[in-house]
Design a protein around this motif. Sequence first.
Motif, mmCIF file in Angstrom:
data_model
loop_
_atom_site.group_PDB
_atom_site.id
_atom_site.type_symbol
_atom_site.label_atom_id
_atom_site.label_comp_id
_atom_site.label_asym_id
_atom_site.label_seq_id
_atom_site.Cartn_x
_atom_site.Cartn_y
_atom_site.Cartn_z
ATOM 1 N N ALA A 1 0.878 -1.166 0.000
ATOM 2 C CA ALA A 1 0.000 0.000 0.000
ATOM 3 C C ALA A 1 0.916 1.218 0.000
ATOM 4 C CB ALA A 1 -0.916 0.009 1.219
ATOM 5 N N HIS A 2 0.411 2.361 -0.410
ATOM 6 C CA HIS A 2 1.302 3.534 -0.435
ATOM 7 C C HIS A 2 1.105 4.393 0.801
ATOM 8 C CE1 HIS A 2 -1.493 6.842 -1.801
ATOM 9 N NE2 HIS A 2 -2.109 5.881 -2.457
ATOM 10 N N LEU A 3 2.229 4.790 1.376
ATOM 11 C CA LEU A 3 2.227 5.573 2.608
ATOM 12 C C LEU A 3 2.090 7.062 2.344
ATOM 13 C CD1 LEU A 3 2.569 5.659 5.691
ATOM 14 C CD2 LEU A 3 5.054 5.584 5.340
ATOM 15 N N ASP A 4 2.508 7.520 1.182
ATOM 16 C CA ASP A 4 2.497 8.962 0.916
ATOM 17 C C ASP A 4 1.091 9.467 0.614
ATOM 18 O OD1 ASP A 4 2.678 7.481 -1.629
ATOM 19 O OD2 ASP A 4 2.712 9.467 -2.544
ATOM 20 N N GLY A 5 0.910 10.768 0.872
ATOM 21 C CA GLY A 5 -0.306 11.474 0.490
ATOM 22 C C GLY A 5 0.068 12.799 -0.153
ATOM 23 N N TYR A 6 -0.827 13.756 -0.107
ATOM 24 C CA TYR A 6 -0.583 15.053 -0.733
ATOM 25 C C TYR A 6 0.059 16.062 0.212
ATOM 26 C CZ TYR A 6 -2.720 14.666 -5.369
ATOM 27 O OH TYR A 6 -2.977 14.365 -6.678
ATOM 28 N N GLY A 7 -0.169 15.924 1.503
ATOM 29 C CA GLY A 7 0.372 16.902 2.440
ATOM 30 C C GLY A 7 -0.416 18.197 2.423
ATOM 31 N N TYR A 8 0.276 19.328 2.541
ATOM 32 C CA TYR A 8 -0.382 20.635 2.536
ATOM 33 C C TYR A 8 -0.562 21.132 1.107
ATOM 34 C CZ TYR A 8 0.326 20.993 7.579
ATOM 35 O OH TYR A 8 0.276 20.780 8.933
ATOM 36 N N GLY A 9 -1.708 21.748 0.854
ATOM 37 C CA GLY A 9 -1.975 22.267 -0.480
ATOM 38 C C GLY A 9 -2.975 23.394 -0.441
ATOM 39 N N THR A 10 -3.537 23.702 -1.588
ATOM 40 C CA THR A 10 -4.514 24.785 -1.700
ATOM 41 C C THR A 10 -5.712 24.506 -0.801
ATOM 42 O OG1 THR A 10 -3.846 25.042 -4.009
ATOM 43 C CG2 THR A 10 -5.909 26.101 -3.329
ATOM 44 N N PRO A 11 -6.144 25.471 0.007
ATOM 45 C CA PRO A 11 -7.270 25.220 0.920
ATOM 46 C C PRO A 11 -8.570 24.907 0.181
ATOM 47 C CG PRO A 11 -6.075 27.214 1.549
ATOM 48 C CD PRO A 11 -5.568 26.819 0.194
ATOM 49 N N VAL A 12 -9.339 24.009 0.762
ATOM 50 C CA VAL A 12 -10.702 23.718 0.322
ATOM 51 C C VAL A 12 -11.600 23.917 1.530
ATOM 52 C CG1 VAL A 12 -12.275 21.991 -0.618
ATOM 53 C CG2 VAL A 12 -9.887 22.046 -1.385
ATOM 54 N N ASN A 13 -12.517 24.850 1.422
ATOM 55 C CA ASN A 13 -13.378 25.206 2.554
ATOM 56 C C ASN A 13 -12.549 25.555 3.793
ATOM 57 O OD1 ASN A 13 -15.663 24.648 0.948
ATOM 58 N ND2 ASN A 13 -15.682 22.506 1.591
ATOM 59 N N GLY A 14 -11.444 26.244 3.565
ATOM 60 C CA GLY A 14 -10.608 26.713 4.660
ATOM 61 C C GLY A 14 -9.618 25.703 5.204
ATOM 62 N N ASP A 15 -9.607 24.494 4.668
ATOM 63 C CA ASP A 15 -8.722 23.433 5.169
ATOM 64 C C ASP A 15 -7.662 23.148 4.118
ATOM 65 O OD1 ASP A 15 -7.557 21.190 6.259
ATOM 66 O OD2 ASP A 15 -9.417 20.047 6.485
ATOM 67 N N ARG A 16 -6.392 23.257 4.489
ATOM 68 C CA ARG A 16 -5.309 23.053 3.526
ATOM 69 C C ARG A 16 -4.524 21.765 3.749
ATOM 70 N NH1 ARG A 16 -0.182 25.155 5.683
ATOM 71 N NH2 ARG A 16 0.622 25.106 3.543
ATOM 72 N N LEU A 17 -4.969 20.925 4.707
ATOM 73 C CA LEU A 17 -4.271 19.676 4.976
ATOM 74 C C LEU A 17 -4.982 18.527 4.269
ATOM 75 C CD1 LEU A 17 -2.136 18.000 6.315
ATOM 76 C CD2 LEU A 17 -3.481 17.983 8.412
#
Length: 461
Positions: free
Chosen positions: A241-257
């Motif tokens: 399975a893959h351990l990585d994700g996107y991390g921090y990015g452009t906020p969506v509805n005020g949430d950037r994580l």
Amino acid sequence: MEGRDTGSAGYDRAAKVVAAKFKAAGLTPLGEKGGWFQSVSMNETKVARAEVSIGGRPLKFLYDFTVSPAPAMPQRVEALLAYRGYCDAAALGNVTGKLVLCHGATRAGLPTAAQRDSAVKAAGGIGIITIADPGFTVEPPRWPFAYARDVSLASATRNTDSFLRLRLNADALATVIGGGHDAAKLIVKGSNGQPLPDFDPADAFRAGFTITTRALTSPNVIGFLPGTDPALADQAIVLSAHLDGYGYGTPVNGDRLYNGTLDDAAYVALLIRLAERRHGKGFRRPVIFAAWTGEEKGLLGSIAFLRAPTFPRSRIAANINLDQLRPIFPLDLLTIHALDDTSLGDDARAVAAVMGIAVQHDPEPERNLLRRSDQWNFIAAGIPATAFVFGYRPGSESERIYRQWYKSGYHKPQDDLDQRMDWKAAADFNRFFYTLVGRVADKDAPPSWKPGSALNPSNRP
């Protein structure tokens, strides 16, 4: 762990947690130098900032458009535009020095992304602006984009292509083409595969891009459960399975994580849980437990493993990969990748039948899911592999839930611990997985290719 972006401190912390869990469960390390980790060296190119306007009308980076980063891409661009519908090679004409607008329709009989790209280059275009198709409802375009980054293995040949590639939010087409044509009607026609006009917008495209590069390393986490039958020691099964994700990015509805709970932290956790259930007791065959890095950046961790395996590749018999799983509605139908290509499909079918779960081939091959996660690298290397997707029946409540998740959860911050979850479905899949692994790892015959499979290495061109 801050979304576990490849190369981030959060990812490194998560990798240490996984290694500690593997150790506590009784696995032995199978990384480099007797440790748990296989370090993967990579290079990142990032568009840190982009300013784009057409005739003075601005577009918002990551909301109205995104850019495919490349080391040789131009940092300043001023060019005329050409709208050419689906960008069929025969209809492009001469677009020398222009940026070409093309509908990114995913329909049989229309040019593919690679064909559009090739056609525009051959016709003299300096770049392509692909209009994301809102009519592709099986996997609708996602806006905003988290970021614009390209990550490649450090060993890869440097990309010297200066061709510019942008992706445009369909809602921004009117801003790009200005007056004279109805952008909304063009979008509807383009989504339905209807004939489209050719025209050259009057206003020039102007852009400035700030490009950054960096070298990074990020580890695969690899554990080993020795087999109990010496005669099967050369037939290891890789569970991944893959351990990585996107991390921090452009906020969506005020949430950037971008948390990546179901994509794919939950299934790294399932690998850990299987190891814990075994308490160090092996199956007949050896089993390799792998948590990959860089999947979201191009399946990089599994590529690196197969190029420089920490266990002899010739002794790997199969891969069962966990990704693309969404336990958000009941599990009564399961899509099984490469269902009829290897004996793994027969094993999965048999386990599912006992549990009352129907199985199917991928009902949406246009999404190309088989090639979009780490099982593909094993298949490409000639190793039997499979993976799974929760299935639904057309028009059902399960389909409605699935479609909504792709709009609101996939590669978004909302893929978090507070989202909708069907815990019975999750438990049902876990039981399916445990049983399948036991069947494959303990049976007399190793996993094998079906003679008639197009994926079978013996049948490839």
